[in-house]
Scaffold this motif. Structure first.
Motif, PDB file in Angstrom:
ATOM      1  N   SER A  60       3.697 -35.682  32.842  1.00 23.34           N
ATOM      2  CA  SER A  60       3.886 -36.928  33.589  1.00 23.34           C
ATOM      3  C   SER A  60       5.348 -37.144  33.981  1.00 23.34           C
ATOM      4  N   ASP A  61       6.239 -36.278  33.520  1.00 18.87           N
ATOM      5  CA  ASP A  61       7.672 -36.388  33.805  1.00 18.87           C
ATOM      6  C   ASP A  61       8.034 -35.348  34.860  1.00 18.87           C
ATOM      7  N   ALA A  62       8.607 -35.794  35.969  1.00 19.43           N
ATOM      8  CA  ALA A  62       8.941 -34.887  37.074  1.00 19.43           C
ATOM      9  C   ALA A  62       9.857 -33.752  36.632  1.00 19.43           C
ATOM     10  N   ARG A  63      10.706 -34.014  35.633  1.00 19.41           N
ATOM     11  CA  ARG A  63      11.654 -32.992  35.187  1.00 19.41           C
ATOM     12  C   ARG A  63      10.985 -31.882  34.390  1.00 19.41           C
ATOM     13  N   THR A  64       9.885 -32.192  33.735  1.00 21.48           N
ATOM     14  CA  THR A  64       9.259 -31.217  32.835  1.00 21.48           C
ATOM     15  C   THR A  64       7.835 -30.832  33.233  1.00 21.48           C
ATOM     16  N   LYS A  65       7.332 -31.353  34.345  1.00 13.72           N
ATOM     17  CA  LYS A  65       5.923 -31.145  34.693  1.00 13.72           C
ATOM     18  C   LYS A  65       5.572 -29.689  34.951  1.00 13.72           C
ATOM     19  N   SER A  66       6.571 -28.869  35.333  1.00 15.05           N
ATOM     20  CA  SER A  66       6.288 -27.467  35.641  1.00 15.05           C
ATOM     21  C   SER A  66       6.676 -26.512  34.519  1.00 15.05           C
ATOM     22  N   VAL A  67       7.159 -27.044  33.397  1.00 16.41           N
ATOM     23  CA  VAL A  67       7.510 -26.182  32.264  1.00 16.41           C
ATOM     24  C   VAL A  67       6.253 -25.506  31.731  1.00 16.41           C
ATOM     25  N   ARG A  68       6.307 -24.213  31.500  1.00 17.98           N
ATOM     26  CA  ARG A  68       5.169 -23.477  30.974  1.00 17.98           C
ATOM     27  C   ARG A  68       4.922 -23.893  29.520  1.00 17.98           C
ATOM     28  N   VAL A  69       3.663 -24.118  29.174  1.00 22.72           N
ATOM     29  CA  VAL A  69       3.300 -24.550  27.820  1.00 22.72           C
ATOM     30  C   VAL A  69       2.261 -23.606  27.232  1.00 22.72           C
ATOM     31  N   LEU A  70       2.606 -22.986  26.106  1.00 25.99           N
ATOM     32  CA  LEU A  70       1.681 -22.163  25.342  1.00 25.99           C
ATOM     33  C   LEU A  70       1.270 -22.960  24.113  1.00 25.99           C
ATOM     34  N   MET A  71       0.015 -23.399  24.061  1.00 28.80           N
ATOM     35  CA  MET A  71      -0.437 -24.264  22.973  1.00 28.80           C
ATOM     36  C   MET A  71      -0.918 -23.427  21.794  1.00 28.80           C
ATOM     37  N   LEU A  72      -0.499 -23.860  20.598  1.00 28.48           N
ATOM     38  CA  LEU A  72      -0.816 -23.172  19.352  1.00 28.48           C
ATOM     39  C   LEU A  72      -1.632 -24.108  18.481  1.00 28.48           C
ATOM     40  N   THR A  73      -2.752 -23.626  17.964  1.00 30.75           N
ATOM     41  CA  THR A  73      -3.561 -24.502  17.127  1.00 30.75           C
ATOM     42  C   THR A  73      -4.469 -23.711  16.210  1.00 30.75           C
ATOM     43  N   ALA A  74      -4.863 -24.336  15.120  1.00 28.51           N
ATOM     44  CA  ALA A  74      -5.819 -23.723  14.200  1.00 28.51           C
ATOM     45  C   ALA A  74      -7.234 -23.935  14.688  1.00 28.51           C
ATOM     46  N   LYS A  75      -7.419 -24.823  15.654  1.00 29.67           N
ATOM     47  CA  LYS A  75      -8.747 -25.075  16.180  1.00 29.67           C
ATOM     48  C   LYS A  75      -9.162 -23.943  17.109  1.00 29.67           C
ATOM     49  N   GLY A  76     -10.460 -23.593  17.097  1.00 27.30           N
ATOM     50  CA  GLY A  76     -10.910 -22.493  17.923  1.00 27.30           C
ATOM     51  C   GLY A  76     -12.133 -22.796  18.752  1.00 27.30           C
ATOM     52  N   GLU A  77     -12.637 -24.013  18.703  1.00 23.91           N
ATOM     53  CA  GLU A  77     -13.814 -24.347  19.491  1.00 23.91           C
ATOM     54  C   GLU A  77     -13.461 -24.424  20.966  1.00 23.91           C
ATOM     55  N   GLU A  78     -14.395 -24.018  21.820  1.00 22.39           N
ATOM     56  CA  GLU A  78     -14.171 -24.009  23.257  1.00 22.39           C
ATOM     57  C   GLU A  78     -13.810 -25.389  23.787  1.00 22.39           C
ATOM     58  N   VAL A  79     -14.410 -26.440  23.204  1.00 22.17           N
ATOM     59  CA  VAL A  79     -14.131 -27.791  23.675  1.00 22.17           C
ATOM     60  C   VAL A  79     -12.671 -28.146  23.455  1.00 22.17           C
ATOM     61  N   ASP A  80     -12.065 -27.633  22.373  1.00 25.09           N
ATOM     62  CA  ASP A  80     -10.656 -27.895  22.119  1.00 25.09           C
ATOM     63  C   ASP A  80      -9.777 -27.190  23.140  1.00 25.09           C
ATOM     64  N   GLU A  81     -10.181 -25.964  23.535  1.00 26.62           N
ATOM     65  CA  GLU A  81      -9.447 -25.259  24.580  1.00 26.62           C
ATOM     66  C   GLU A  81      -9.492 -26.048  25.882  1.00 26.62           C
ATOM     67  N   LEU A  82     -10.664 -26.566  26.217  1.00 34.50           N
ATOM     68  CA  LEU A  82     -10.823 -27.312  27.459  1.00 34.50           C
ATOM     69  C   LEU A  82      -9.936 -28.546  27.472  1.00 34.50           C
ATOM     70  N   VAL A  83      -9.895 -29.261  26.328  1.00 37.38           N
ATOM     71  CA  VAL A  83      -9.028 -30.438  26.222  1.00 37.38           C
ATOM     72  C   VAL A  83      -7.570 -30.040  26.386  1.00 37.38           C
ATOM     73  N   GLY A  84      -7.184 -28.927  25.738  1.00 33.77           N
ATOM     74  CA  GLY A  84      -5.805 -28.467  25.848  1.00 33.77           C
ATOM     75  C   GLY A  84      -5.416 -28.137  27.271  1.00 33.77           C
ATOM     76  N   PHE A  85      -6.258 -27.402  27.983  1.00 36.50           N
ATOM     77  CA  PHE A  85      -5.966 -27.058  29.371  1.00 36.50           C
ATOM     78  C   PHE A  85      -5.989 -28.299  30.260  1.00 36.50           C
ATOM     79  N   HIS A  86      -6.912 -29.216  29.981  1.00 36.68           N
ATOM     80  CA  HIS A  86      -6.997 -30.447  30.767  1.00 36.68           C
ATOM     81  C   HIS A  86      -5.714 -31.260  30.639  1.00 36.68           C
ATOM     82  N   MET A  87      -5.095 -31.219  29.462  1.00 37.58           N
ATOM     83  CA  MET A  87      -3.849 -31.942  29.241  1.00 37.58           C
ATOM     84  C   MET A  87      -2.649 -31.236  29.866  1.00 37.58           C
ATOM     85  N   GLY A  88      -2.835 -29.977  30.285  1.00 40.21           N
ATOM     86  CA  GLY A  88      -1.750 -29.293  30.990  1.00 40.21           C
ATOM     87  C   GLY A  88      -1.223 -28.036  30.358  1.00 40.21           C
ATOM     88  N   ALA A  89      -1.859 -27.525  29.293  1.00 35.98           N
ATOM     89  CA  ALA A  89      -1.410 -26.270  28.699  1.00 35.98           C
ATOM     90  C   ALA A  89      -1.683 -25.113  29.650  1.00 35.98           C
TER      91      ALA A  89
END
Length: 233
Positions: free
Chosen positions: A71-100
């Motif tokens: 949501s910040d113009a300065r950081t909106k294009s920064v590449r984000v690699l999300m790390l998590t112990a969760k492995g369900e597909e729904v969690d991946e979808l939420v992560g990508f939806h948020m911008g990972a």
């Protein structure tokens, strides 16, 4: 690869240290934050090329951090690699939806993770892309301005979703394999990430709303853009 700035936001000290060591060995400048709020503050101050972001963080979780970054113009294009112990597909979808831009579940092997970092860092920045525009079915993608609209309304796409839509719309009707789409959206080293493209496509379709059918599944192949589907106003 030129020296890049990487921010690791991870509260597990031993893991953060191993990640920092391996990424510094690749020649990068690495910074570490131990909680989400500190990570967001450092991201805004450093404007890194890539952030390795844990999902389960104290003070402020990774999804909230990712949402603030996008949501910040300065950081909106920064590449984000999300790390998590969760492995369900729904969690991946939420992560990508948020911008990972990518998603790795713990435990993981270090070499494949470093390869994913390399792949993300090879991806061209928006300002490096030539000025071009494509449109169809009420959708328009402008690579010069890095904007995408549906019926004149802005689409809040992640960088990966933006490149996926651009790739598909540039050659309407042509079926793209998942490997081709991974290469187009993230560069090389995509062979192990084929399933990930399906998660990105599902997230993209959600954001396209009543034009979601323009991104068609081609059974046994991958996906294509059908400019005759969806509602063209």
């Amino acid at each position: 690869m030129p020296r890049r700035t990487i921010l690791i936001v991870e509260d597990e000290r031993s893991l953060a240290e191993v990640l920092a060591y391996n990424l510094e060995s690749e020649g990068h400048e690495v910074h570490v934050a131990r909680d989400g709020r500190d990570g967001l503050s450092k991201a805004r101050a450093l404007l890194p090329d890539l952030i390795v972001l844990d999902l389960m963080l104290p003070v402020m979780d990774g999804l909230a951090v990712c949402r603030e970054l996008r949501s910040d113009a300065r950081t909106k294009s920064v590449r984000v690699l999300m790390l998590t112990a969760k492995g369900e597909e729904v969690d991946e979808l939420v992560g990508f939806h948020m911008g990972a831009d990518d998603y790795v579940t713990k435990p993981f092997k270090m070499k494949p993770l470093v390869a994913r970092v390399r792949s993300l860092l090879r991806r061209p920045d928006a300002e490096e892309v030539e000025a071009e525009k494509v449109s169809g079915a009420g959708l328009e993608v402008d690579r010069e301005r890095h904007t995408a609209t549906a019926g004149g309304e802005d689409l809040n796409l992640t960088p990966t979703e933006f490149r996926l839509l651009w790739t598909l719309m540039r050659q309407p009707g042509r079926p793209f394999s998942r490997h081709e789409l991974m290469d187009a959206s993230r560069g090389g080293d995509a062979n192990a990430l084929e399933r990930t493209i399906d998660v990105h496509v599902r997230s993209l379709r959600q954001k396209l709303g009543d034009r979601s059918e323009t991104v068609e599944t081609v059974r046994g192949v991958g996906y294509r853009f059908n400019e005759n589907a969806g509602g063209d106003e």
